[in-house]
Design an enzyme around this catalytic site. Structure first.
Site, short mmCIF file in Angstrom:
data_model
loop_
_atom_site.label_atom_id
_atom_site.label_comp_id
_atom_site.label_asym_id
_atom_site.label_seq_id
_atom_site.Cartn_x
_atom_site.Cartn_y
_atom_site.Cartn_z
CD GLN A 141 4.11 -12.40 12.02
OE1 GLN A 141 4.30 -11.64 12.98
NE2 GLN A 141 4.82 -12.31 10.92
CE LYS A 151 7.00 -9.32 14.24
NZ LYS A 151 5.83 -9.63 13.45
CG ASP A 204 1.58 -4.88 12.92
OD1 ASP A 204 2.80 -4.79 12.78
OD2 ASP A 204 0.96 -5.95 12.98
N1 GUN Z 1 4.21 -10.38 8.71
C1 GUN Z 1 5.39 -9.96 8.18
N2 GUN Z 1 5.72 -8.75 8.67
C2 GUN Z 1 4.72 -8.39 9.52
C3 GUN Z 1 4.49 -7.24 10.33
O1 GUN Z 1 5.26 -6.28 10.36
N3 GUN Z 1 3.35 -7.25 11.06
C4 GUN Z 1 2.47 -8.29 11.03
N4 GUN Z 1 1.38 -8.20 11.78
N5 GUN Z 1 2.65 -9.37 10.28
C5 GUN Z 1 3.77 -9.41 9.54
#
Ligand code: GUN
Length: 307
Positions: free
Chosen positions: A110, A66, A133
Site C-alpha cells: 500500500q 481490499k 498493481d
Molecule cells: N494507494 C492508493 N491507491 C493505491 C493503489 O491502487 N495501490 C497501492 N499499492 N497503493 C495505493
C-alpha cells in the site's frame, strides 16, 4: 440518452451517468465465479497479500476494503502490517518472503510508504508476476510495447467502463489530463492500443480548454477539484473522472468531488462518471481480477476472459 447539442449551445437532456458501482459489483461477481471454477477444476485458490506500513488513516480504509472484497470473492486474503518505524530492509524482507511463497499470487504494498522508505526500491523488489498493481517497470514496459502485462487497476477499470459504453474505440480522439505513472501514462498506453488518437495534457499544456473540446473521450486524472469545466467538454463526449478530492461545504463538513465540474459537464457530455460511484469502485474490482489473472499465469491454467 444524451441529447443532441446545437453548435455553441448546450441542448442536452442530460448525459448518461456511468454507474461504476454497479459495473464493479458485476465484475466482482464474475471474479468470484472464476475463483470457484479454479478451485473446483484446478484446485487453485488465488491469494492476495497486502502489505501496510504505518497508520495512514486513508490507507487503513483502502486496505480493509481490499481485504474484505478479496475474501468475499473466495480468494485467500492476507494483510501484513508493519509499524511506521519499519526500515526499508524490513519491508524488502517481507516482499522477498512473499515472492517465494507459492500460495501468494498477488502482492500489493500500500502506498504511500512512510518517509525514509524508497517506494521505487520496494516496487522493484516485487516479483513482476505477482505485481497486481502493475507498477513494476517490467509490467510498465510490457504494457508500453503491447506485451502481456499486469495492468494498473484504475486505468484498466476506466478502459472497461469506456468499452462497455462505446464498444469500439478505434479512431476516437482521447485526451488524458494528467501524466502520473499510476493513471495518466498507463491510461494513454491502453487507449493507444485501442487505436485511439491519444493526447496527454498536463500542467504545462497551453490552452487546455481548447484541447479538451477536441476530445471524444476525456479522462480527468489531475487531482484538482472541479478543474475541468462544462464548456470545455465536446458535446456528446464520454467523460471519465478519476479525481477524488475532498472539499469543504458551507456547513463546515466536507464532500467528495472529482476533477470535473460535474454539474456543468453533465449538461454537455454524452456520458459521465460521477464522484463518488464512478471510477472509484472499479479499482478494487480490477485488483481482484488482476489477482485471478496472476494466479492463472503462475499456475499455467487458462485465464478467464472477464472483460
Ligand atoms: N494507494 C492508493 N491507491 C493505491 C493503489 O491502487 N495501490 C497501492 N499499492 N497503493 C495505493
Amino acid at each position: 440518452m444524451g441529447g443532441t447539442a446545437e453548435s455553441g449551445s448546450v441542448e442536452n437532456t442530460g448525459a448518461e451517468i456511468i454507474d461504476g458501482r454497479a459495473f464493479a459489483a458485476g465484475l466482482r461477481e464474475k471474479v468470484a465465479a472464476h475463483v470457484a471454477a479454479l478451485k473446483a477444476e484446478h484446485g487453485l485458490t488465488p491469494g492476495l497479500t497486502v502489505v501496510l506500513v504505518g497508520e495512514d488513516p486513508a490507507s487503513q480504509v483502502y486496505v480493509r476494503n481490499k481485504e474484505r472484497q478479496t475474501a468475499e470473492a473466495g480468494m485467500n486474503s492476507d494483510l501484513i502490517r508493519l509499524p511506521e518505524t519499519a526500515s526499508q530492509d524490513e519491508v524488502l524482507d517481507v516482499v522477498g518472503r512473499l515472492n517465494a511463497d507459492p500460495a501468494v499470487h498477488g502482492i500489493l504494498v500500500q502506498l504511500p510508504l512512510p518517509d525514509g522508505i524508497d517506494e521505487n526500491a520496494v516496487i522493484a523488489a516485487i516479483d513482476p508476476a505477482k505485481d497486481v498493481d502493475g507498477f513494476h517497470v517490467i509490467n510498465t514496459g510490457r504494457l508500453t510495447i503491447g506485451q502481456q502485462a499486469l495492468v494498473p487497476c484504475t486505468p484498466l477499470g476506466c478502459l472497461m467502463l469506456l468499452k462497455d459504453r462505446l464498444g469500439e474505440l478505434s479512431g476516437l480522439d482521447a485526451l488524458v489530463v494528467g501524466r502520473s505513472n499510476i493513471v495518466g501514462k498507463p491510461m494513454a498506453s491502453l487507449l493507444l492500443h485501442e487505436s485511439c488518437t491519444v493526447t496527454i495534457a498536463h500542467s504545462r499544456t497551453k490552452d487546455l480548454p481548447e484541447v479538451c473540446r477536441r476530445a471524444d473521450i476525456l479522462i480527468a486524472a489531475v487531482g484538482r477539484p472541479q478543474m475541468i469545466k462544462g464548456d470545455w467538454i465536446k458535446p456528446g463526449a464520454t467523460v471519465i473522472d478519476v479525481g477524488i478530492n475532498r472539499i469543504p461545504k458551507d456547513d463546515g463538513k466536507t464532500r467528495l468531488v472529482g476533477d470535473v465540474d460535474f454539474d456543468g459537464a453533465v449538461k454537455v457530455a454524452g456520458a459521465i462518471t460521477p464522484v463518488p460511484g464512478g471510477v472509484g469502485p472499479m479499482t478494487i474490482a480490477v485488483l481482484l481480477k488482476n489477482t485471478v489473472t496472476a494466479a492463472c499465469r503462475q499456475a499455467g491454467v487458462p485465464e478467464p476472459g472477464t472483460q
